[in-house]
Design a protein around this motif. Structure first.
Motif, PDB file in Angstrom:
ATOM      1  N   GLU A 147      32.336  27.776  29.469  1.00 52.86           N
ATOM      2  CA  GLU A 147      31.452  28.754  28.829  1.00 52.86           C
ATOM      3  C   GLU A 147      31.767  30.166  29.316  1.00 52.86           C
ATOM      4  O   GLU A 147      31.781  31.123  28.534  1.00 52.86           O
ATOM      5  N   ILE A 148      32.047  30.309  30.599  1.00 45.55           N
ATOM      6  CA  ILE A 148      32.419  31.610  31.167  1.00 45.55           C
ATOM      7  C   ILE A 148      33.656  32.144  30.450  1.00 45.55           C
ATOM      8  O   ILE A 148      33.702  33.310  30.044  1.00 45.55           O
ATOM      9  N   GLU A 149      34.652  31.295  30.281  1.00 44.98           N
ATOM     10  CA  GLU A 149      35.912  31.708  29.637  1.00 44.98           C
ATOM     11  C   GLU A 149      35.672  32.185  28.206  1.00 44.98           C
ATOM     12  O   GLU A 149      36.158  33.248  27.795  1.00 44.98           O
ATOM     13  N   LYS A 150      34.896  31.429  27.437  1.00 44.07           N
ATOM     14  CA  LYS A 150      34.608  31.804  26.046  1.00 44.07           C
ATOM     15  C   LYS A 150      33.887  33.146  25.978  1.00 44.07           C
ATOM     16  O   LYS A 150      34.183  33.998  25.137  1.00 44.07           O
ATOM     17  N   LEU A 151      32.929  33.337  26.868  1.00 37.48           N
ATOM     18  CA  LEU A 151      32.132  34.567  26.842  1.00 37.48           C
ATOM     19  C   LEU A 151      32.943  35.791  27.268  1.00 37.48           C
ATOM     20  O   LEU A 151      32.711  36.892  26.769  1.00 37.48           O
ATOM     21  N   LEU A 152      33.914  35.604  28.164  1.00 44.36           N
ATOM     22  CA  LEU A 152      34.759  36.729  28.568  1.00 44.36           C
ATOM     23  C   LEU A 152      35.620  37.229  27.414  1.00 44.36           C
ATOM     24  O   LEU A 152      35.891  38.428  27.298  1.00 44.36           O
ATOM     25  N   VAL A 153      36.062  36.323  26.555  1.00 45.04           N
ATOM     26  CA  VAL A 153      36.831  36.738  25.369  1.00 45.04           C
ATOM     27  C   VAL A 153      35.919  37.489  24.402  1.00 45.04           C
ATOM     28  O   VAL A 153      36.254  38.571  23.921  1.00 45.04           O
ATOM     29  N   LYS A 154      34.743  36.933  24.140  1.00 45.28           N
ATOM     30  CA  LYS A 154      33.790  37.584  23.224  1.00 45.28           C
ATOM     31  C   LYS A 154      33.342  38.953  23.749  1.00 45.28           C
ATOM     32  O   LYS A 154      33.034  39.854  22.973  1.00 45.28           O
TER      33      LYS A 154
END
Length: 313
Positions: free
Chosen positions: A241-248
């Motif tokens: 989830e951290i990884e996805k949110l950093l892209v967004k």
């Protein structure tokens, strides 16, 4: 044990000389700065201590410099047995928060934000994008004005900082037109920001694919304490989830006001700004005037915070 939220500043807080007092005083800080120079392949330390300011302000330099400064200070606090109950950062500062929460390795984070800065610079032609701070208007009032801007001259909400302070981002012409319309609609002031691109707008989407590739090559771990994400303003600990949110995060608004409101709801004893400057502490006071805050950025303020933290309640 006191309940604290650590917050970390983002781009714009950099200045020549930051970190030098910590570097001179703490051997562990000196080692971290030396290690960062090694992994980057150039002397970020010299640039931080001697400038010039124009070079330090370039996104690809400012981002690792601010992160290094913040995580080195946090490392000193960690050596003293001090751990936050929750963390957050403003834009770039979210990476410092992830280091403090044990999700990212400090040197991996230095390299990662250096790459992030380069990709952000390259995502949109220099000088063609713009950002401006809108003072004295609500989010709803600003959004109503921005509805009139289409994909030809897009303008988006970029930073929701505190009541009455919201930043917009988009094309240079779009932000100029929006600034006029917002002033006419009742904004107290609309101030252009000295930035090199339309950060946290849809114009940053071209950078997100390349950045996602770089991010996937980094080892992101589960956070040991919750990190309140810029994109959602909610707590996150899981690595995926951290990884996805950093892209967004690259092309989404920073919901910092909501993060601070969440910290107030969590009834923390203090909100602690770790890194250069006092910008975020000022935002805290706009959200909750009586909230206890600390600015920890040099040996003196480190000592003051440690003394308070270790005092018996």
């Amino acid at each position: 044990m006191k309940k604290t939220a650590f917050i970390f500043p983002g781009q714009g807080s950099q200045e020549v000389g930051m970190g030098k007092a910590m570097y001179d005083f703490y051997p562990s800080v000196k080692k971290m700065f030396d290690d960062a120079d090694d992994v980057l392949g150039y002397s970020l330390t010299t640039l931080m201590f001697e400038g010039p300011q124009e070079e330090l302000t370039k996104t690809e330099n400012a981002q690792p410099a601010l992160l290094l400064n913040s995580v080195a200070i946090n490392h000193v606090l960690k050596e003293e047995g001090i751990k936050p109950s929750m963390t957050a950062g403003h834009s770039l500062g979210e990476y410092s928060a992830l280091v403090a929460s044990g999700s990212l390795d400090p040197m991996a984070a230095v390299q990662l934000v250096h790459t992030r800065g380069k990709l952000m610079e390259e995502a949109y032609p220099t000088g063609k994008g713009s950002m401006a701070a809108v003072l004295g208007m609500s989010q709803e009032e600003i959004e109503k004005v921005l509805e009139g801007f289409n994909d030809d001259e897009p303008v988006d909400l970029a930073n929701i900082n505190c009541p009455g302070q919201i930043v917009i981002s988009g094309t240079k012409e779009g932000v100029s037109q929006a600034s006029e319309q917002l002033s006419e609609a009742g904004a107290k002031r609309v101030l252009p920001l000295n930035v090199s691109g339309p950060f946290h707008s849809r114009l940053m989407k071209p950078a997100s694919g390349d950045f996602a590739d770089h991010l996937s090559k980094n080892s992101i771990s589960e956070a040991s304490v919750p990190v309140y994400a810029n994109v959602t303003a909610g707590p996150v600990t899981e690595a995926d989830e951290i990884e996805k949110l950093l892209v967004k995060q690259l092309y989404s608004p920073v919901r910092f006001q909501q993060i601070l409101e969440a910290f107030v709801e969590e009834d923390v004893d203090a909100i602690v700004e770790i890194g250069n400057g006092k910008v975020l502490s000022g935002l805290v006071r706009k959200v909750k005037r009586r909230m206890k805050t600390f600015n920890v950025q040099d040996p003196e303020t480190v000592d003051q915070f440690i003394q308070w933290y270790k005092e018996e309640s």
